[in-house]
Design an enzyme around this catalytic site. Structure first.
Site, PDB file in Angstrom:
ATOM      1  N   LYS A  30       0.837  -1.209   0.000  1.00  0.00           N
ATOM      2  CA  LYS A  30       0.000   0.000   0.000  1.00  0.00           C
ATOM      3  C   LYS A  30       0.869   1.255   0.000  1.00  0.00           C
ATOM      4  O   LYS A  30       0.544   2.242  -0.645  1.00  0.00           O
ATOM      5  CB  LYS A  30      -0.932   0.028   1.217  1.00  0.00           C
ATOM      6  CG  LYS A  30      -1.929  -1.106   1.260  1.00  0.00           C
ATOM      7  CD  LYS A  30      -3.154  -0.821   0.409  1.00  0.00           C
ATOM      8  CE  LYS A  30      -4.114  -1.991   0.498  1.00  0.00           C
ATOM      9  NZ  LYS A  30      -5.219  -1.955  -0.432  1.00  0.00           N
ATOM     10  N   LYS A  69      -4.893 -11.261 -10.029  1.00  0.00           N
ATOM     11  CA  LYS A  69      -6.189 -11.809  -9.656  1.00  0.00           C
ATOM     12  C   LYS A  69      -7.313 -10.842  -9.994  1.00  0.00           C
ATOM     13  O   LYS A  69      -7.104  -9.655 -10.151  1.00  0.00           O
ATOM     14  CB  LYS A  69      -6.203 -12.123  -8.165  1.00  0.00           C
ATOM     15  CG  LYS A  69      -6.258 -10.897  -7.269  1.00  0.00           C
ATOM     16  CD  LYS A  69      -6.555 -11.312  -5.846  1.00  0.00           C
ATOM     17  CE  LYS A  69      -7.034 -10.157  -4.997  1.00  0.00           C
ATOM     18  NZ  LYS A  69      -8.436  -9.809  -5.191  1.00  0.00           N
ATOM     19  N   LYS A  76     -11.929  -6.244  -6.814  1.00  0.00           N
ATOM     20  CA  LYS A  76     -12.961  -5.201  -6.868  1.00  0.00           C
ATOM     21  C   LYS A  76     -12.378  -3.880  -7.326  1.00  0.00           C
ATOM     22  O   LYS A  76     -13.027  -3.115  -8.010  1.00  0.00           O
ATOM     23  CB  LYS A  76     -13.551  -4.983  -5.464  1.00  0.00           C
ATOM     24  CG  LYS A  76     -14.567  -5.999  -5.061  1.00  0.00           C
ATOM     25  CD  LYS A  76     -15.208  -5.556  -3.746  1.00  0.00           C
ATOM     26  CE  LYS A  76     -14.953  -6.548  -2.633  1.00  0.00           C
ATOM     27  NZ  LYS A  76     -14.016  -6.065  -1.611  1.00  0.00           N
TER      28      LYS A  76
HETATM   29  P1  ATP Z   1     -10.149  -5.139  -3.021  1.00  0.00           P
HETATM   30  O1  ATP Z   1      -9.639  -4.967  -4.433  1.00  0.00           O
HETATM   31  O2  ATP Z   1     -10.920  -3.972  -2.508  1.00  0.00           O
HETATM   32  O3  ATP Z   1      -9.107  -5.656  -2.066  1.00  0.00           O
HETATM   33  P2  ATP Z   1     -11.057  -7.858  -3.434  1.00  0.00           P
HETATM   34  O4  ATP Z   1     -11.761  -8.154  -4.703  1.00  0.00           O
HETATM   35  O5  ATP Z   1      -9.643  -8.277  -3.311  1.00  0.00           O
HETATM   36  O6  ATP Z   1     -11.264  -6.298  -3.154  1.00  0.00           O
HETATM   37  P3  ATP Z   1     -11.647  -8.476  -0.678  1.00  0.00           P
HETATM   38  O7  ATP Z   1     -12.785  -7.759   0.003  1.00  0.00           O
HETATM   39  O8  ATP Z   1     -10.246  -8.020  -0.424  1.00  0.00           O
HETATM   40  O9  ATP Z   1     -11.933  -8.473  -2.264  1.00  0.00           O
HETATM   41  O10 ATP Z   1     -11.729 -10.033  -0.356  1.00  0.00           O
HETATM   42  C1  ATP Z   1     -12.928 -10.708  -0.062  1.00  0.00           C
HETATM   43  C2  ATP Z   1     -12.697 -12.211  -0.103  1.00  0.00           C
HETATM   44  O11 ATP Z   1     -12.624 -12.652  -1.482  1.00  0.00           O
HETATM   45  C3  ATP Z   1     -11.391 -12.673   0.557  1.00  0.00           C
HETATM   46  O12 ATP Z   1     -11.636 -13.891   1.236  1.00  0.00           O
HETATM   47  C4  ATP Z   1     -10.454 -12.889  -0.621  1.00  0.00           C
HETATM   48  O13 ATP Z   1      -9.460 -13.859  -0.302  1.00  0.00           O
HETATM   49  C5  ATP Z   1     -11.418 -13.392  -1.712  1.00  0.00           C
HETATM   50  N1  ATP Z   1     -10.964 -13.061  -3.076  1.00  0.00           N
HETATM   51  C6  ATP Z   1     -10.785 -11.820  -3.585  1.00  0.00           C
HETATM   52  N2  ATP Z   1     -10.392 -11.875  -4.883  1.00  0.00           N
HETATM   53  C7  ATP Z   1     -10.312 -13.201  -5.213  1.00  0.00           C
HETATM   54  C8  ATP Z   1      -9.965 -13.923  -6.419  1.00  0.00           C
HETATM   55  N3  ATP Z   1      -9.632 -13.287  -7.544  1.00  0.00           N
HETATM   56  N4  ATP Z   1     -10.006 -15.294  -6.394  1.00  0.00           N
HETATM   57  C9  ATP Z   1     -10.351 -15.943  -5.251  1.00  0.00           C
HETATM   58  N5  ATP Z   1     -10.677 -15.324  -4.086  1.00  0.00           N
HETATM   59  C10 ATP Z   1     -10.673 -13.965  -4.046  1.00  0.00           C
HETATM   60 MG    MG Z   2      -8.349  -7.685  -1.571  1.00  0.00          MG
END
Ligand code: ATP
Ligand code: MG
Length: 335
Positions: free
Chosen positions: A115, A198, A201
């Protein structure tokens, strides 16, 4: 909520719409676990503040995750669903835990270092103490299992450290050691459509397929996914961008479909256009019923309010017990 069952806790940050990665990496586990464990699933809105969301967006973001939890099949009659900021107990435990979390160890967190690199203009103290808040989220319910993706393993280790340290300092056994949990086989990581990394969001437009996306949007996103010039020899190993499409196909398509395209790839007959068309249709077939439910629930504010209120009540019951025990151990007494 069932007494005597082991306690599970997990949450998702309210930072945008949920995508296929969140579903297959996290929520699919939640849905299975809710029947076998005493589950708490929360919406991490305090955690979303590290990136300074605009006040006019904050509530809508929370609502979106709540709606999507429900649309995916988390049952508020079985699991406890709540919004993090409805539990001031979490903030108080966070304050208490901060007193024996050391700056040095927090600075060593990989996510923090990342970060600092990504947002050098906004290295706020909340980012540094993010693992303490996450520990408070888990420890406030004395949870044993935390279903999270691979990206969270280090944070979970810190939660164990803070819980154990508290136990030692106050000669208690208040906090059990939380461990990562995954139902069944290996952890899935759903790749982004831009070819690397990956699905996320907050990874930018076009990288993620959201559960709320309509058929046209899904078709466009899938058709634009990165590919290469095609296999150069039979049975070759697939480069990452192509493997990514197969990984996605593996979770949404029928096994015969995957096998068909594997064969086409191995015999060098594959046409990526056909593969993407099929993948798009299978994603649409998977997402369409979820999208219908998302739209329906979004219009039902009375129901959402009921779920949020009742969830907060149930969660507070467990949280206030842990907090008063922690306060007692530290030595707080009322006159
Ligand atoms: P941000 O980009 O805001 O971090 P994010 O998409 O990474 O959002 P999180 O809220 O950080 O989502 O994670 C929510 C859950 O989804 C966690 O358990 C994380 O491990 C899982 N997760 C997020 N992205 C993936 C992915 N591409 N594949 C599998 N699991 C995921
Ligand atoms: Mg995340």
């Amino acid at each position: 909520m069932v007494k005597g069952k082991e306690i599970v806790l997990s949450g998702i940050r309210s930072t945008g719409n949920l995508h296929l990665g969140n579903y297959f990496g996290a929520i699919r586990n939640f849905i299975k676990m809710q029947h076998e464990y005493n589950c708490y699933f929360f919406i991490a809105d305090y955690h979303s503040l590290t990136t300074h969301p605009h006040p006019k967006d904050l509530h809508a973001n929370v609502k979106q995750v709540l709606v999507e939890y429900l649309a995916c099949g988390i049952d508020p009659e079985v699991a406890t669903i709540y919004i993090q900021s409805d539990l001031p107990e979490v903030a108080e435990l966070y304050l208490l835990l901060n007193m024996n979390a050391y700056v040095g160890e927090l600075e060593r967190s990989t996510t923090f270092k990342e970060k600092v690199r990504k947002q050098p203009d906004n290295v706020n103290a909340g980012l540094l103490t993010y693992p303490v808040l996450m520990a408070a989220d888990i420890l406030i319910h004395r949870a044993s299992y935390v279903p999270v993706g691979k990206d969270q393993e280090q944070h979970l280790e810190m939660a164990r450290t803070f819980g154990n340290r508290f136990n030692r300092m106050y000669e208690s056994e208040l906090f059990p050691e939380p461990v990562a949990f995954n139902f069944g086989a290996q952890l899935v990581k759903i790749p982004g459509l831009d070819g690397t990394g990956k699905m996320g969001k907050s990874e930018g437009e076009g990288n993620a397929i959201f559960l709320a996306d309509g058929p046209e949007v899904i078709r466009k996103k899938v058709m634009r996914a990165v590919t290469d010039e095609g296999p150069k020899m039979e049975n070759q190993q697939k480069p990452e961008v192509i493997q990514n499409l197969f990984t996605m196909m593996n979770v949404v398509s029928r096994q015969e479909t995957v096998q068909h395209f594997e064969e086409q790839y191995n015999t060098m007959k594959i046409r990526y256009g056909d593969l993407k068309k099929q993948l798009a249709e299978d994603v649409i077939a998977f997402a369409a019923p979820l999208r219908d439910k998302i739209l329906e629930l979004s219009a039902n504010d009375a129901y959402l309010q009921k779920v949020a209120f009742e969830g907060a009540d149930k969660a507070r019951e467990s949280a206030s017990k842990t907090l008063s025990e922690a306060r007692r151990l530290i030595g707080f007494r009322s006159f």
